[in-house]
Write an enzyme that holds these catalytic residues in place. Structure first.
Site, PDB file in Angstrom:
ATOM      1  N   SER A 236       0.747  -1.045   0.006  1.00  0.00           N
ATOM      2  CA  SER A 236       0.028  -0.039   0.089  1.00  0.00           C
ATOM      3  C   SER A 236       0.873   1.046   0.063  1.00  0.00           C
ATOM      4  O   SER A 236       1.881   1.480  -1.048  1.00  0.00           O
ATOM      5  CB  SER A 236      -0.960  -0.185   1.275  1.00  0.00           C
TER       6      SER A 236
ATOM      7  N   ASP B 178      -8.376  -5.158  -6.448  1.00  0.00           N
ATOM      8  CA  ASP B 178      -7.802  -4.121  -5.434  1.00  0.00           C
ATOM      9  C   ASP B 178      -8.725  -2.976  -5.555  1.00  0.00           C
ATOM     10  O   ASP B 178      -8.706  -2.262  -6.532  1.00  0.00           O
ATOM     11  CB  ASP B 178      -6.194  -3.794  -5.630  1.00  0.00           C
TER      12      ASP B 178
ATOM     13  N   HIS C 107      -6.838  -5.735  -1.782  1.00  0.00           N
ATOM     14  CA  HIS C 107      -5.626  -4.942  -1.425  1.00  0.00           C
ATOM     15  C   HIS C 107      -4.747  -5.529  -0.378  1.00  0.00           C
ATOM     16  O   HIS C 107      -3.595  -5.641  -0.714  1.00  0.00           O
ATOM     17  CB  HIS C 107      -6.322  -3.463  -0.824  1.00  0.00           C
TER      18      HIS C 107
END
Length: 451
Positions: A271, A365, A398
């Site tokens: 991330s 994601d 994600h």
């Protein structure tokens, strides 16, 4: 007295029948207890017995059932804050009254089909918007496993239960807090004298100091520093302005450690940690291998400074925010993809990277379009004669974590200030986590050395 709750095996019946049906107890080899009743005792077994590392598969079985008996298996654990996570599945015993999750398909429940680890990766929070994370790697998660007679929605009596500890520090792994200059983190060292290949591990915008990925990787032969960069001790309270020199100091600390082999180290980021690692690989020296998990090609969230160079945060288009049917925010389109003219100053100059690069991508994601950014970064690197690797996982979301962490469907996004969806389908996401864990270890061993 039983030596460990993790190997306690009981046969239980309904409360009215318990007192009169219970016979004498026997202590089995290894401290396992079974109550002798008018019926055969149901024994729940987890192998390896008692404890295992979180990223290791276990074998769950039950014996003492009636031939082809219909049962429901339930799993539960509580995190350090007391939040409850649960999963269940329906099964049918074989003709000998045995049940082996490595051979028997689940007939429904939290998952279906042959899923030996389904009771772990399918855990769901009792309260919505919670993500299972390990806050203290020095203590295990205790998973309770129960076998109930019959199938949901109303299974009958409890037939057997056991507990199993899932640990995050492998045998001989050393944990050392790091307070070196400005650097704040925790170093995990494998057992043995070393030196070991070194990795800097960086998470996203949750802040603090997550250690669980670093501690598990140390058990695979790597010296790993879990690096904090905000919302921890005397570090900044936000990410509005970050200094890449701080991360450079962490790299230098790891490279100079007597138990870390050189000449370079690896980077692992997910991330926001992914775009930070990409920036580190692009600007800093001494980076040999970099793994980006669902990162972006643009600097996100705040200004990044490095020796007179400034990367502004990529502009956000809040008009693209969508609401899901269940009332959560979907921010997947907030960042521009494809990139537009206004993004140019925020693009990380990945062409400068001398490191080998691996992009691990969840194609579902919903934090941002990770596949687009990985493909775009790959094109820019290939134009310079470099050969990055991109591995995409269909229906993965994600948060691609170490194996057997349950997928988080939605939770509070600290920058957005609202609950957002993260994407993914639980079974596919689980398979992605297993493969990604193997891929990143193989990549680091290939480029950093070690065993």
């Amino acid at each position: 007295m039983v030596s460990s709750p993790a190997i306690l095996r009981l046969c239980r019946w309904g409360p009215k029948n318990w007192a009169r049906s219970r016979g004498p107890s026997t202590l089995r080899p290894g401290g396992q207890v079974s109550w002798l009743t008018a019926r055969t005792a149901v024994t729940v077994t987890v192998e390896p017995a008692g404890r295992s590392l979180w990223d290791e598969p276990v074998r769950i079985s039950a014996s003492g059932l009636a031939p082809e008996q219909r049962v429901t298996l339930r799993a539960s654990l509580r995190d350090e804050k007391g939040a409850l996570f649960r999963a269940h599945a329906r099964y049918c015993a074989d003709a000998h009254g045995r049940l082996d999750l490595a051979r028997a398909p689940a007939l429904g429940g939290s998952f279906a089909g042959l899923e030996p680890m389904g009771l772990f990766w399918a855990l769901e929070p009792e309260q919505p918007l919670l993500r299972l994370v390990k806050r203290d790697v020095q203590t295990p998660f205790t998973v309770k496993l129960e076998v109930w007679d019959g199938h949901d929605p109303e299974p009958g009596r409890l037939l057997g239960r056991t507990e199993h500890e899932r640990h995050f520090l492998g045998p001989g792994v050393r944990r050392e807090p790091v307070r070196a200059g400005r650097v704040r983190g925790t170093l995990f060292l494998p057992p043995g004298p070393g030196p070991f290949p070194g990795i800097v591990d960086i998470f996203g915008v949750g802040g603090g100091l997550p250690e669980y990925r670093a501690s598990l990787l140390a058990g695979k032969g790597f010296a790993v520093i879990a690096l904090a960069y905000y919302l921890y001790e005397d570090l900044p309270k936000g990410i509005q302005a970050l200094q890449l020199e701080y991360f450079e100091e962490a790299v230098d600390y790891l490279r100079s450690h007597p138990q870390v082999q050189g000449p370079g180290v690896g980077l692992l980021g997910i991330s926001k940690g992914g775009d930070l690692c990409l920036s580190m690989a692009s600007f800093l020296k001494g980076i040999t291998a970099t793994v980006i998990i669902n990162g972006s090609l643009v600097n996100v969230g705040g200004i990044l400074h490095y020796k007179g160079t400034v990367l502004p945060p990529a502009p956000l288009n809040l008009n693209r925010v969508k609401m899901t049917k269940d009332g959560f925010v979907d921010i997947v389109d907030v960042l521009n993809s494809p990139l537009e003219e206004e993004d140019q100053n925020s693009i990380i100059p990945v062409e400068r990277a001398e490191s080998a690069l691996l992009f691990l991508v969840g194609q579902d994601d919903h934090n941002w379009k990770s596949e687009f950014y990985a493909r775009e970064a790959s094109k820019r690197l290939e134009a310079c004669g470099k050969k990055p690797q991109v591995i995409c996982y269909p229906d993965a979301g994600h948060y691609i974590e170490p194996p057997y962490f349950p997928m988080c469907h939605a939770s509070l996004h600290s920058l957005v200030g609202q609950p957002v969806i993260w994407g993914g389908e639980p079974r596919a996401h689980s398979k992605a986590q297993e493969d990604a864990w193997k891929q990143l270890q193989a990549f680091f061993h290939k480029h950093l050395g070690g065993k």
